[in-house]
Design a protein around this motif. Sequence first.
Motif, PDB file in Angstrom:
ATOM      1  N   LEU A 172       0.833  -1.211   0.000  1.00  0.00           N
ATOM      2  CA  LEU A 172       0.000   0.000   0.000  1.00  0.00           C
ATOM      3  C   LEU A 172       0.864   1.257   0.000  1.00  0.00           C
ATOM      4  O   LEU A 172       0.490   2.280  -0.608  1.00  0.00           O
ATOM      5  N   GLU A 173       2.027   1.212   0.675  1.00  0.00           N
ATOM      6  CA  GLU A 173       2.934   2.369   0.680  1.00  0.00           C
ATOM      7  C   GLU A 173       3.407   2.681  -0.752  1.00  0.00           C
ATOM      8  O   GLU A 173       3.497   3.851  -1.152  1.00  0.00           O
ATOM      9  N   ARG A 174       3.697   1.610  -1.513  1.00  0.00           N
ATOM     10  CA  ARG A 174       4.133   1.838  -2.899  1.00  0.00           C
ATOM     11  C   ARG A 174       3.009   2.463  -3.734  1.00  0.00           C
ATOM     12  O   ARG A 174       3.246   3.313  -4.577  1.00  0.00           O
ATOM     13  N   MET A 175       1.761   2.026  -3.450  1.00  0.00           N
ATOM     14  CA  MET A 175       0.615   2.580  -4.215  1.00  0.00           C
ATOM     15  C   MET A 175       0.431   4.062  -3.925  1.00  0.00           C
ATOM     16  O   MET A 175       0.205   4.869  -4.843  1.00  0.00           O
ATOM     17  N   ILE A 176       0.477   4.453  -2.647  1.00  0.00           N
ATOM     18  CA  ILE A 176       0.169   5.861  -2.315  1.00  0.00           C
ATOM     19  C   ILE A 176       1.350   6.780  -2.627  1.00  0.00           C
ATOM     20  O   ILE A 176       1.188   8.009  -2.622  1.00  0.00           O
ATOM     21  N   ARG A 177       2.561   6.188  -2.909  1.00  0.00           N
ATOM     22  CA  ARG A 177       3.699   7.034  -3.288  1.00  0.00           C
ATOM     23  C   ARG A 177       3.928   7.092  -4.803  1.00  0.00           C
ATOM     24  O   ARG A 177       4.864   7.711  -5.263  1.00  0.00           O
ATOM     25  N   SER A 178       3.064   6.392  -5.561  1.00  0.00           N
ATOM     26  CA  SER A 178       3.235   6.400  -7.031  1.00  0.00           C
ATOM     27  C   SER A 178       2.910   7.778  -7.593  1.00  0.00           C
ATOM     28  O   SER A 178       2.297   8.619  -6.933  1.00  0.00           O
ATOM     29  N   SER A 179       3.286   7.990  -8.865  1.00  0.00           N
ATOM     30  CA  SER A 179       3.115   9.305  -9.499  1.00  0.00           C
ATOM     31  C   SER A 179       1.652   9.693  -9.676  1.00  0.00           C
ATOM     32  O   SER A 179       1.288  10.870  -9.638  1.00  0.00           O
ATOM     33  N   ASN A 180       0.766   8.715  -9.861  1.00  0.00           N
ATOM     34  CA  ASN A 180      -0.661   9.017 -10.071  1.00  0.00           C
ATOM     35  C   ASN A 180      -1.451   9.106  -8.762  1.00  0.00           C
ATOM     36  O   ASN A 180      -2.632   9.466  -8.779  1.00  0.00           O
ATOM     37  N   ALA A 181      -0.814   8.727  -7.665  1.00  0.00           N
ATOM     38  CA  ALA A 181      -1.545   8.644  -6.401  1.00  0.00           C
ATOM     39  C   ALA A 181      -2.084   9.995  -5.960  1.00  0.00           C
ATOM     40  O   ALA A 181      -3.219  10.098  -5.474  1.00  0.00           O
ATOM     41  N   GLN A 182      -1.314  11.049  -6.158  1.00  0.00           N
ATOM     42  CA  GLN A 182      -1.756  12.369  -5.706  1.00  0.00           C
ATOM     43  C   GLN A 182      -3.026  12.810  -6.409  1.00  0.00           C
ATOM     44  O   GLN A 182      -3.880  13.466  -5.833  1.00  0.00           O
ATOM     45  N   LYS A 183      -3.164  12.365  -7.690  1.00  0.00           N
ATOM     46  CA  LYS A 183      -4.347  12.737  -8.472  1.00  0.00           C
ATOM     47  C   LYS A 183      -5.538  11.855  -8.107  1.00  0.00           C
ATOM     48  O   LYS A 183      -6.684  12.330  -8.054  1.00  0.00           O
ATOM     49  N   MET A 184      -5.315  10.554  -7.869  1.00  0.00           N
ATOM     50  CA  MET A 184      -6.425   9.624  -7.695  1.00  0.00           C
ATOM     51  C   MET A 184      -6.859   9.434  -6.226  1.00  0.00           C
ATOM     52  O   MET A 184      -7.977   9.003  -5.964  1.00  0.00           O
ATOM     53  N   LEU A 185      -5.975   9.761  -5.258  1.00  0.00           N
ATOM     54  CA  LEU A 185      -6.310   9.560  -3.840  1.00  0.00           C
ATOM     55  C   LEU A 185      -6.717  10.864  -3.177  1.00  0.00           C
ATOM     56  O   LEU A 185      -6.172  11.935  -3.488  1.00  0.00           O
ATOM     57  N   SER A 186      -7.699  10.757  -2.319  1.00  0.00           N
ATOM     58  CA  SER A 186      -8.110  11.940  -1.549  1.00  0.00           C
ATOM     59  C   SER A 186      -7.033  12.335  -0.541  1.00  0.00           C
ATOM     60  O   SER A 186      -6.871  13.507  -0.217  1.00  0.00           O
ATOM     61  N   ASP A 187      -6.334  11.332  -0.046  1.00  0.00           N
ATOM     62  CA  ASP A 187      -5.254  11.589   0.915  1.00  0.00           C
ATOM     63  C   ASP A 187      -4.280  10.431   0.840  1.00  0.00           C
ATOM     64  O   ASP A 187      -4.686   9.293   0.639  1.00  0.00           O
ATOM     65  N   ALA A 188      -2.992  10.710   0.994  1.00  0.00           N
ATOM     66  CA  ALA A 188      -1.988   9.661   0.884  1.00  0.00           C
ATOM     67  C   ALA A 188      -1.795   8.967   2.228  1.00  0.00           C
ATOM     68  O   ALA A 188      -0.744   9.081   2.862  1.00  0.00           O
ATOM     69  N   ILE A 189      -2.829   8.240   2.651  1.00  0.00           N
ATOM     70  CA  ILE A 189      -2.749   7.529   3.931  1.00  0.00           C
ATOM     71  C   ILE A 189      -3.267   6.103   3.769  1.00  0.00           C
ATOM     72  O   ILE A 189      -3.992   5.801   2.827  1.00  0.00           O
ATOM     73  N   ILE A 190      -2.875   5.238   4.742  1.00  0.00           N
ATOM     74  CA  ILE A 190      -3.394   3.867   4.812  1.00  0.00           C
ATOM     75  C   ILE A 190      -4.297   3.802   6.032  1.00  0.00           C
ATOM     76  O   ILE A 190      -3.914   4.220   7.137  1.00  0.00           O
ATOM     77  N   THR A 191      -5.499   3.308   5.884  1.00  0.00           N
ATOM     78  CA  THR A 191      -6.433   3.227   7.006  1.00  0.00           C
ATOM     79  C   THR A 191      -7.065   1.841   7.045  1.00  0.00           C
ATOM     80  O   THR A 191      -6.757   0.983   6.211  1.00  0.00           O
ATOM     81  N   ILE A 192      -7.943   1.601   8.028  1.00  0.00           N
ATOM     82  CA  ILE A 192      -8.557   0.281   8.213  1.00  0.00           C
ATOM     83  C   ILE A 192     -10.067   0.424   8.264  1.00  0.00           C
ATOM     84  O   ILE A 192     -10.600   1.304   8.946  1.00  0.00           O
ATOM     85  N   ARG A 193     -10.738  -0.437   7.525  1.00  0.00           N
ATOM     86  CA  ARG A 193     -12.188  -0.524   7.579  1.00  0.00           C
ATOM     87  C   ARG A 193     -12.569  -1.995   7.663  1.00  0.00           C
ATOM     88  O   ARG A 193     -12.053  -2.814   6.896  1.00  0.00           O
ATOM     89  N   ASN A 194     -13.448  -2.341   8.602  1.00  0.00           N
ATOM     90  CA  ASN A 194     -13.879  -3.733   8.799  1.00  0.00           C
ATOM     91  C   ASN A 194     -12.689  -4.672   9.008  1.00  0.00           C
ATOM     92  O   ASN A 194     -12.649  -5.782   8.478  1.00  0.00           O
ATOM     93  N   ASP A 195     -11.714  -4.183   9.765  1.00  0.00           N
ATOM     94  CA  ASP A 195     -10.500  -4.957  10.071  1.00  0.00           C
ATOM     95  C   ASP A 195      -9.673  -5.299   8.833  1.00  0.00           C
ATOM     96  O   ASP A 195      -8.887  -6.248   8.854  1.00  0.00           O
ATOM     97  N   ARG A 196      -9.849  -4.517   7.723  1.00  0.00           N
ATOM     98  CA  ARG A 196      -9.052  -4.761   6.512  1.00  0.00           C
ATOM     99  C   ARG A 196      -8.401  -3.453   6.107  1.00  0.00           C
ATOM    100  O   ARG A 196      -8.984  -2.373   6.241  1.00  0.00           O
ATOM    101  N   TYR A 197      -7.174  -3.540   5.583  1.00  0.00           N
ATOM    102  CA  TYR A 197      -6.429  -2.346   5.172  1.00  0.00           C
ATOM    103  C   TYR A 197      -7.008  -1.781   3.884  1.00  0.00           C
ATOM    104  O   TYR A 197      -7.232  -2.528   2.922  1.00  0.00           O
ATOM    105  N   VAL A 198      -7.252  -0.472   3.833  1.00  0.00           N
ATOM    106  CA  VAL A 198      -7.814   0.192   2.643  1.00  0.00           C
ATOM    107  C   VAL A 198      -7.103   1.513   2.426  1.00  0.00           C
ATOM    108  O   VAL A 198      -6.364   1.986   3.295  1.00  0.00           O
ATOM    109  N   ILE A 199      -7.377   2.114   1.213  1.00  0.00           N
ATOM    110  CA  ILE A 199      -6.865   3.458   0.903  1.00  0.00           C
ATOM    111  C   ILE A 199      -8.030   4.332   0.439  1.00  0.00           C
ATOM    112  O   ILE A 199      -8.999   3.833  -0.148  1.00  0.00           O
TER     113      ILE A 199
END
Length: 786
Positions: A172-199
Motif C-alpha cells: 500500500l505504501e508503494r501505491m500511495i507514493r506512485s506518481s498518479n496517487a496524488q491525483k487519484m487519492l483523496s489523501d496519501a494515507i493507509i487506514t482500516i475498515r472492517n479490520d481490513r487495510y484500505v486506501i
Amino acid sequence: MNRKVQKTLEFDKIKELLKQYAASRLGHSKADGLSPSVNYEEIVRMQEETDEAMTVLRVKGHAPLGGIFDIRPHVKRAQIGGMLSPQEFVQIASTVRASRKFKKFMEELLEDELNLPILEEKASQMITLSSLEQTIRQVVDENGEILDSASEALRSIRSQLRSNENRIREKLERMIRSSNAQKMLSDAIITIRNDRYVIPVKQEYRGHYGGIIHDQSSSGQTLFIEPEAIVQLNNQLSELRLKEQTEIEKILVELTVEVHTHSEDLLIIVEVLADIDFMFTKAKFGRSIKGTKPQINNERRMKLNKARHPLLSMEEAVANDIELGDDFTAIVITGPNTGGKTVTLKTIGLTTLMAQSGLPIPALDGSEVGVFQYVYADIGDEQSIEQSLSTFSSHMVNIVDILKQVDDKSLVLFDELGAGTDPQEGAALAISILDEVHQKDARVVATTHYPELKAYGYNRDGVVNASVEFDVETLSPTYKLLIGVPGRSNAFEISKRLGLQDGVIHRAKSYIGADTKEVENMIASLEDSRRQAEKEMREANEFLKQAEKMQRDMQKQMMEFYEKKDEMYEKAERKAAEVVDKAKEDAEQVIRDLRKMRQEKSAEVKEHELIQARKQLEGAAPVLEKSSSAKKNIKKTTREFKPGDEVKVLSFDQKGHLIERISNKEWQVQMGIMKMKVKESNLEFIQSKQKVETKPLATVKGKDYHVSLELDLRGERFETALSRVEKYIDDALLAGYPRVSIIHGKGTGALRQGVQEYLRNHRSVKKIRFGEASEGGTGVTIVEFK
C-alpha cells in the motif's frame, strides 16, 4: 443497635470518615456495614485488632495494602466453569501479590519481636500462591493485554500476523507514493475498515485499483477501497486473527481452570485481606482523631479522660472528664442554653457506640467504657409537620417508646428533658421520667435548663448534678463539664456586663426568693471551690511527677555508685596484691643475697632467723577481703523467702527487708529509704521477720543490726513510749542514720508533746519538725541528728 439512635448520635458521619481510610473496596464495604456490637468478647477482640494495627502504624508508619480487589465474583465464576477476562486475571494476580507482600511484611515485624498475635494468625491463614501469580503474569500484562509468551502457538501466530501486516503496508505504501496517487487519492494515507487495510480513492478513479469498496465518506466523493492486489493478503490476515483469538480463548480457559484449582485458597485470601484492611482502616481513623484504645468492662461503667467530640476539630473541641456507673448511675446537667450540654451528651453516646464498634475513642489513655445492650437517645428538635406534632409531643412520643423498652442494660440520653411545655409541669414531668429510668437501674444522662432539677441530684442516691461552665467575663461558655456542681443562672452578671442599669438589676433581684439566692450563691461557691481544687490537684500531680523523677534518678545514681565502688575496690585489691607480690620478690632476693654472703664470707646470719624474717614479711601483707564478684558467689540458703525477711543484697553489699514478691524471680526490697526490684538470686537470707521483731532493742550493738527508719508509738502508754524512744534513738545513732521518723499520732497531743520535749533535750538531736502532708503531717515528728 437501633439505627435511629445511630443517626441521632451521628454515628453515620463517623462511618463516612472511616471509609476514607480504606485501602480497597473490601475495607470500604466493611466500614459501610459497621454496626456496634453488644457482645463483650467480640468487642474486646475488635479493640485488640484495632490496637495491633495502631501498633504497626506507630512502629512502621504504614502497612502494604495496595492492589487488593474483591475477586470473589471472578473466583465463583471460575468455579462454575465460566471463562475469566484478562482484566479479571490482572485483579487476581494483584490480590495474590498483595497477600504475599503483607506476609513478608509480617515476618519482618515479628523479627523485631513485636507482639501481634491477631495479625500473625491472619497472615498465617493466607497461602502464598506465587506459582499462580507467576503464571498469570506470563499470560497477561498490567493493562490486561495477552502477552506473546502466553504460549508458543500464540507467539508463532503473532509473528505471522506482524509479517503479513508488514507486507500489506509495503504494497500500500508503494501505491500511495506512485506518481498518479496524488491525483487519484483523496489523501496519501493507509487506514482500516472492517479490520481490513484500505486506501481513500476519489469517486471518479474507483475502477483504477479494482478490489472491494468497504466504506465511503459522508459526501460520497471518497471511497475506501481494498485494492485487488492485497485482497488475498487481507484474507490471510483475517485467518491469522481468527487463529489468534482462538488461541487466546484456549489460554484463558486453561488459566481459568488454574484459578478454579486454587479457588478455596483465593477466597480465604480475600476474606483475610478484607479483615486486615478494615483493621488498618480503623487504626488510621484512630490516628487521625488521636484516639486511644479504651478498657472495656461488662459492668456498664464509664470513665472518660479528657474526652472530645470526634466530629469537632481538635482545636474547637473541649476535652472533659466524664464518669458514670461507679458512685452514681445518673447525671443531670443543668444550666442555660448554648452552653455545650448537648455536645457533652452526644460525646457520651457517640464514644459508647465507637467503643462497641471496635474503634479508638477520642480520649486519653486509661479511659474505660462499659458494654450496653441498648442505647436510647432523645436529642434535638424532632418536630414532625407530617404528623402534626409539636416539639413537645414529638419528644414525648420518643420518650414513651424509650420507657417501654429501657432496662438495666441500657444507656439513656435525654436532651432538654421536659422542654416545650409549661415550665412547672415540664420540670415535674422531667423528674418523674428520670425517676422511672433510674429505678430500672439504667445509666442515664439528662440535660435540662429547669432550676427545679438542680436539687434532684441531692435528693436521690446514685444521682449527681453537673453543669457546663460559663465565663461571665467573656460572656461565653467554656464548654467545660463540672460534675458535682449544678448549673446556675448568669442572667444578672451578663446583663450587667452588657450595660444594664444597676437599679434595674437590683430591682430584678428583689423579685427572686431568698431560697433561690442562697442556692445560686452556694453554686457559685461550689464552682470557685472546684476550680481551686483542680488547680491544687494539677500542682500536686506536678510535684508527684517531679518526686518520682527524683526517686528514679537517685536509684540510678545509687546503683552507679555501688557498681563504681565495687569496681574501685577490685582495682585496689589488684593494686595491693601487685605491691605485696613485688615486695615479696624483693625480700626473697635480699634473702638470697644474704645466704650468698654467708656462704662466701661466713656472715653470722642463721637460717632460722631468715625463716622468721620471711614469716614476718608474709604477716605484713594485708589480708584482702573477698571481691564483690566473690561475694556474689556466696552460697545462699535454700530457705524460701517471705515478706518481712531481713536479707543482704549481694550486688550492693547492703541489708534490707523484703516487701513483696513481684514475680517468681524478683522481690521488692527496702534498703534504707530506697525501694527497688532485686532478683532472688541476688539475695542472701539473714533472719526472718519474727526474729527482727522479737529481738530486744536494748541489746542491739554493731552495724549489722537493721534498724527501721521509723518508730510507731501509736497505742503505747506514755511511760512505755518514752522508754522506747530513748532506746530507738540510741539504735538509730549506732546505725548511722542522719534522719528518722517517730509516729505518735495526733490524739490529745500529750504523747506528741512528751516525745518532742525529750528530743529537744537530747544531746545528739540537731533538729525536729512535724512531717509534711505526704509524710503524715502533725502525727509524725521528723528527727535530724548532728
